[in-house]
Design an enzyme around this catalytic site. Structure first.
Site, PDB file in Angstrom:
ATOM      1  CG  ASP A 331      46.002  31.215  50.436  1.00 12.10           C
ATOM      2  OD1 ASP A 331      46.724  30.833  51.373  1.00 12.10           O
ATOM      3  OD2 ASP A 331      45.885  32.409  50.101  1.00 12.10           O
ATOM      4  CD  GLU A 360      45.494  30.020  55.218  1.00 17.39           C
ATOM      5  OE1 GLU A 360      46.472  30.363  55.889  1.00 17.39           O
ATOM      6  OE2 GLU A 360      45.170  30.608  54.161  1.00 17.39           O
TER       7      GLU A 360
END
Ligand code: CA
Length: 618
Positions: A331, A360
């Site tokens: 993330d 990400e």
């Protein structure tokens, strides 16, 4: 009066003295470890009331207690252990003494590793990832919907609340995912998020070593992993290193003053990932992006604290080893210190050289994204060591490409243009492609619920370069829910809850158009499974003309032609002459989607808003 004063003083001294001496051990993390890892060093976080006032000893020949780090906070110690190369799996006591007296002991276990653990394969372009949110996929155990000691209980009426989905629910539908034809499952975070609100999404970790009991136990996760592997599928864990949840157990009493990136008052990150690479960035903007908090409920972790850095690296390795992971989705990658992220990747790849991690890096251009992939030729010399990134640039192109009218750089040309910049990526075949995910409006919604455009997007993702990722429910035309915002992007899969009036897991529960989409994806995904030509074949594309875009995937054995007609109403024909450098080698073909035999390659019709995938034959 004086008498009372003396008594009170005596009481305070006695009680205070006892209080100071109160020593307890509440946790050691990682709770256990393994023999035979490449890195022989292990740093244990020890937490407990006044545990910092103790002397620690480890009496076992194969494990050396190298160093005890005493922290400013007396409730913590960090222990550096050195595990000898020939250490056998065993349990050994870690003993804590105060003035020569034993006050606490922990039996630490060194487990044996599974054969082939280090050499494990990961996910790659031969895979298709099915992304699901566990709280919103299926509720397999109503018994864990409301648990004592947890701040939020299930309420399906609240779009932003927990809905009760869990590991058992995923477990119950592994056959569904396998039958659909996906080969890997990315599950959004399952770790404990004991938050008051929005705890369903899982990005506010409150315990890095524990599956949230409302999803199941660590053992349930292990069982899920076992069953995923038994079915020949792969498991990708979603990890968050940039921030934790404000209810994390360490927030009230952190190991060090600089454990978090602290601000005089709450300061939100700018969410502007480009500040990391912008040559003209102001110091203030750069600082705010990296050190600002993702939300006031998501404190920013300071990975420049060396103990926290080690903690996070070991935690990731622990989950890979414990749950037999096949990959990680990381993330908010650029939000953490870039030197730390590079070190984290390097440490994981040192243990698991074939492992894949997708970060990400939400930037909108190939230039912005590609710099984060391992091996990028960055002018500043930076190498993130991150094997894979998400193709957010392609995502944008897919959103606009099929609903715009075609032009030099508009419409379907957007796909062509994005691919033409693949020279920027160190390995464009190893990046993850997608049309939507849990953070954006569902693709169907973005295309005015036109399933033709969804099919074109899927045809592109499943035949172009990269590792395709499909968001749960795409196969049954799920759209954004009535509520705007995140809740609407993450609605419950119909049929995932006992008593649901519609059950999309079963063909009989789906409408005709839903079944059509399901079949379309099912056929393509299952066709793709053993198509090396798609996994590793070369790609050649032709400049789109009049809304027609044609590209080829090929290797020594096979050639596949993909042709898309982006026109709203006009039927087009594939002009053989234009593609003769490929078509001249072949006499006929088969349409992968319809199964239709194509005996004349000179005049292939292309219906409007349609993609054709044709296997060419000599
Ligand atoms: Ca449940």
């Amino acid at each position: 009066m004086k008498k009372y004063f003396v008594l009170t003083l005596l009481f305070l001294i006695l009680f205070g003295g006892l209080y100071c001496q109160e020593i307890s051990l509440s946790r050691i993390e990682p709770p256990f470890w393994w023999t035979g890892l490449k890195n022989p060093e292990l740093q244990l976080l020890v937490c407990g009331k006044n545990i910092g006032q103790t002397d620690v000893s480890v009496y076992t020949p194969e494990i050396k207690l190298k160093l005890v780090h005493v922290m400013e906070n007396p409730d913590y110690l960090f222990l550096d252990l050195l595990i000898s190369e020939n250490a056998e799996p065993k349990s050994f006591p870690i003993t804590f003494y105060k003035e020569g007296k034993k006050v606490a002991e922990y039996l630490f276990e060194l487990r044996g590793r599974e054969t082939g653990s280090a050499a494990r394969k990961s996910f790659d372009a031969s895979d298709v990832i099915y992304l699901l949110m566990p709280d919103r996929f299926s509720n397999g155990d109503a018994g864990n919907d409301k648990l004592q000691g947890f701040l939020e209980t299930a309420d399906r009426m609240n779009p932003d609340g927990r809905h009760g989905g869990d590991i058992k629910g995923i477990q119950n539908h592994l056959d569904y995912i396998k039958e659909l034809g996906a080969t890997a499952i990315w599950i959004t975070p399952l770790l404990e998020n004991n938050m008051k609100k929005y705890s369903y999404h899982g990005y506010s970790t409150t315990d890095y070593y524990k599956i949230d009991p409302r999803f199941g136990t660590n053992d349930d996760y292990l069982t899920l992993s076992y069953n995923i592997h038994r079915k020949g599928l792969k498991l990708i864990m979603d990890m968050v290193l940039n921030h934790c949840g404000s209810q994390h157990w360490w927030i009230a009493d952190p190991p060090a003053k600089d454990w978090l990136n602290n601000w005089p008052k709450f300061t939100r990150t700018s969410y502007r990932s480009s500040t990391v690479t912008d040559p003209y960035v102001s110091e203030a903007d750069k600082d705010k992006f990296i050190r600002g908090w993702f939300d006031n409920s998501m404190p920013d972790l300071n990975q420049h604290n060396p103990f926290l850095a080690n903690y996070l690296i070991q935690n990731s390795i622990w989950w890979i080893e414990f749950a037999g992971l096949d990959g990680i989705r990381l993330d908010t990658y650029p939000y953490s210190y870039k030197d730390f992220m590079s070190r984290w990747d390097r440490a994981i790849l040192a243990e698991y050289p074939n492992f894949n991690i997708v970060g990400e890096c939400w930037l909108t251009t190939p230039a912005g994204i590609s710099r984060w992939q391992k091996g990028a030729q960055n002018r500043d010399g930076y190498d993130s060591n991150l094997p894979s990134v998400f193709d957010f640039a392609l995502y944008d192109a897919l959103r606009l490409g099929f609903k715009e009218s075609d032009g030099w750089s508009n419409g379907i040309s957007r796909l062509y243009e994005i691919l033409s910049q693949d020279f920027l990526y160190s390995d464009p075949s190893h990046i993850v492609t997608f049309a939507d995910n849990h953070d954006v409006t569902r693709y169907m919604e973005s295309q005015g619920e036109d399933a033709r455009k969804l099919k074109m997007a899927m045809a592109f993702l499943l035949t172009s370069r990269g590792i395709p990722q499909i968001y749960y429910g795409t196969e049954v035309l799920m759209t954004t829910g009535a509520k705007n915002g995140d809740g609407g992007k993450r609605v419950d899969f119909p049929g995932g809850w006992p008593g649901d009036s519609v059950n999309c897991f079963s063909p009989s529960g789906r409408t005709a158009v839903q079944n059509e989409m399901y079949d379309y994806l099912h056929n393509l995904l299952n066709w793709r499974k053993d198509k090396e030509v798609i996994h590793t074949g070369k790609l050649t594309q032709f400049i789109p003309r009049d809304g027609v875009y044609v590209y080829f995937r090929y290797n020594d054995k096979e050639t596949v032609m993909i042709a898309m007609n982006n026109n709203e109403n006009e039927v087009k024909t594939i002009e053989r002459g234009r593609y003769s450098e490929f078509l001249d080698k072949f006499t006929h073909g088969t349409d992968v989607v319809t199964g239709e035999a194509i005996n004349d390659l000179s005049n292939i019709p292309l219906q409007p808003k349609t993609a054709r995938i044709i296997e060419l034959k000599k």
